[in-house]
Design an enzyme around this catalytic site. Structure first.
Site, PDB file in Angstrom:
ATOM      1  N   LYS A  55      38.528  37.282  35.805  1.00 55.92           N
ATOM      2  CA  LYS A  55      37.481  38.116  36.412  1.00 55.92           C
ATOM      3  C   LYS A  55      38.047  39.184  37.355  1.00 55.92           C
ATOM      4  O   LYS A  55      37.412  40.205  37.600  1.00 55.92           O
ATOM      5  CB  LYS A  55      36.504  37.240  37.188  1.00 55.92           C
ATOM      6  CG  LYS A  55      35.661  36.318  36.324  1.00 55.92           C
ATOM      7  CD  LYS A  55      34.544  37.072  35.644  1.00 55.92           C
ATOM      8  CE  LYS A  55      33.513  36.132  35.027  1.00 55.92           C
ATOM      9  NZ  LYS A  55      32.410  36.881  34.405  1.00 55.92           N
ATOM     10  N   SER A 312      41.610  30.519  31.359  1.00 51.82           N
ATOM     11  CA  SER A 312      41.193  31.211  32.576  1.00 51.82           C
ATOM     12  C   SER A 312      40.305  30.315  33.416  1.00 51.82           C
ATOM     13  O   SER A 312      39.343  29.745  32.911  1.00 51.82           O
ATOM     14  CB  SER A 312      40.432  32.498  32.223  1.00 51.82           C
ATOM     15  OG  SER A 312      40.044  33.167  33.401  1.00 51.82           O
TER      16      SER A 312
END
Length: 330
Positions: A55, A312
Site C-alpha cells: 500500500k 504483502s
C-alpha cells in the site's frame, strides 16, 4: 490512456515519483514450494516495505503527485483515508515523509495491533462504525468540514498506478513469467499490476484471489456494478471491505486485466499461512497467503510454469497466528 485512467506510462511516472521513498522489493524463489508444485514459485516480498505492505506505493505516489501538481500548501489541512490497516499505515508513513498531517478512519473490526502501528507513525487513528463504509462516512465529513484531502485505499488512478510499479519490477526480474497470483479486494493492486504486466507480456496470466465470504469485488464483477456485501471476520481481513458505491476506476480495471478469479476458504488461508511460516520462515497476514491458498485449494495449473505470488502484509498478532494454526490443524 484507458477509460479507468491507468496506463503503462502512468505507472512509469509513479515509479519515478516514489523512487527513494519506497523499497524495490526482492523476488525470491521458494525452493520448498517449487519442489512441491513442480513449478518455479517466486515470492514478491512486499513485506519488506517499511510499513510491511504494498500500500505504501500507491499512497506515496498520490501524495507526491498532488504536491507536484498543486504545491505543498494544497495539503496544508492534511490527508485522510479509511483503511483496514495497511493502507492507513501507508498514508501515515507517506504523509510523515512529506510533513503532512494525517487522519486514518477505521472500523471496529480492525485489529488493535494495526491501530497501534498507525498511531506509532504519528497519524491520528479514529475508530468509527462497524464497517469500512461507515468509517468512510467520517472521511467524507472531514473532507467537507475541514478541507482535508482524501487518499483513497484503491479507487484512484494515481493509487492504482503506484501499486502497478510491482508489475514493472516483476517483468524486470522475471521477463518470462507465466502467471501472477494476486489477492483481490478493492482492485488497486491487481489492476495496477495487471496493466503493467499485460502491456509488457500479454500472455502472462493474471489470477485474482478473493475471500470466500464478504468478497465485494467478486459479487460486483458478477453483477456488473458495485455491490455492497456484509463484512465478516477473516484471517484475510485486509481483503475485506466494499469497493465503493460509485467505484470509478478499479471495477473496470480489474475486468479488463484479470484472466481468472477464485475464492479461498478460511481453512485454506490458515494452511497457507502456516506453510509459509514453516518453509519460508516468513510470518505473513492471511491476505498475503491467499496466492498459495488458491494453488492448493483449487489445484491451479502451475506445473512447469513460472508463477509469482505477491506476499504483502506482515501485521500478524500472536493471537491471529494461534487461530491460523488451530484452523490448519497444526
Amino acid at each position: 490512456m484507458s477509460h479507468h485512467g491507468v496506463s503503462l506510462e502512468a505507472i512509469h511516472q509513479a515509479r519515478r515519483r516514489i523512487a527513494g521513498q519506497v523499497v524495490r522489493t526482492p523476488l525470491v524463489r521458494s525452493a520448498a514450494l517449487s519442489a512441491r508444485f513442480e513449478a518455479e514459485i517466486l515470492l514478491k516480498l512486499e513485506t519488506c516495505q517499511p510499513t510491511g505492505a504494498f500500500k505504501l506505493r500507491g499512497a506515496t505516489n498520490m501524495i507526491a503527485a498532488l504536491i507536484e501538481r498543486h504545491g505543498s500548501e494544497a495539503l496544508a489541512a492534511g490527508v485522510v483515508t479509511a483503511s483496514t490497516g495497511n493502507h492507513g499505515r501507508a498514508v501515515a508513513y507517506a504523509a510523515a515523509q512529506q510533513g503532512v498531517p494525517a487522519v486514518i478512519c477505521l472500523s471496529r473490526l480492525v485489529p488493535p495491533d494495526k491501530v497501534a502501528a498507525i498511531e506509532a507513525l504519528g497519524a491520528e487513528a479514529r475508530r468509527v462504525g462497524a464497517s469500512q463504509d461507515e468509517a468512510f462516512e467520517e472521511v467524507e465529513r472531514l473532507v467537507s468540514e475541514r478541507g482535508m484531502t482524501l487518499i483513497p485505499p484503491f479507487d484512484d488512478p494515481l493509487v492504482a498506478a503506484g501499486q502497478g510499479t510491482i508489475g514493472l519490477e516483476l517483468m524486470e526480474d522475471c521477463p518470462d513469467l507465466d502467471r501472477v497470483i494476486v489477492g483481490l479486494s478493492g482492485g488497486g493492486l491487481l489492476g495496477g499490476i495487471g496493466v503493467a504486466v499485460k502491456a509488457i507480456r500479454p500472455e502472462c496470466r493474471v489470477t485474482g484471489v478473493s475471500l470466500s465470504r464478504g468478497a465485494a469485488m467478486w459479487e460486483s464483477l458478477q453483477a456488473g456494478y458495485p455491490v455492497a456485501v456484509e463484512e465478516v471476520e477473516s484471517l484475510g481481513d485486509s481483503l475485506g471491505g466494499g469497493i465503493g458505491r460509485d467505484n470509478r476506476c478499479t471495477l473496470a480495471l480489474v475486468r479488463e486485466v484479470m484472466d481468472d478469479h477464485v475464492q479461498v476458504s478460511e481453512r485454506a488461508i490458515a494452511r497457507a499461512m502456516v506453510a509459509i511460516l514453516e518453509h519460508e520462515k516468513r510470518l505473513v497476514e492471511g491476505a498475503a497467503a491467499v496466492g498459495l491458498a488458491a494453488i492448493e485449494e483449487h489445484g491451479l495449473a502451475v506445473r512447469g510454469r513460472k508463477v509469482a505470488l505477491i506476499l504483502s502484509g506482515n501485521a500478524v498478532s500472536l493471537e491471529i497466528l494461534d487461530r491460523a494454526r488451530v484452523l490448519a490443524g497444526r
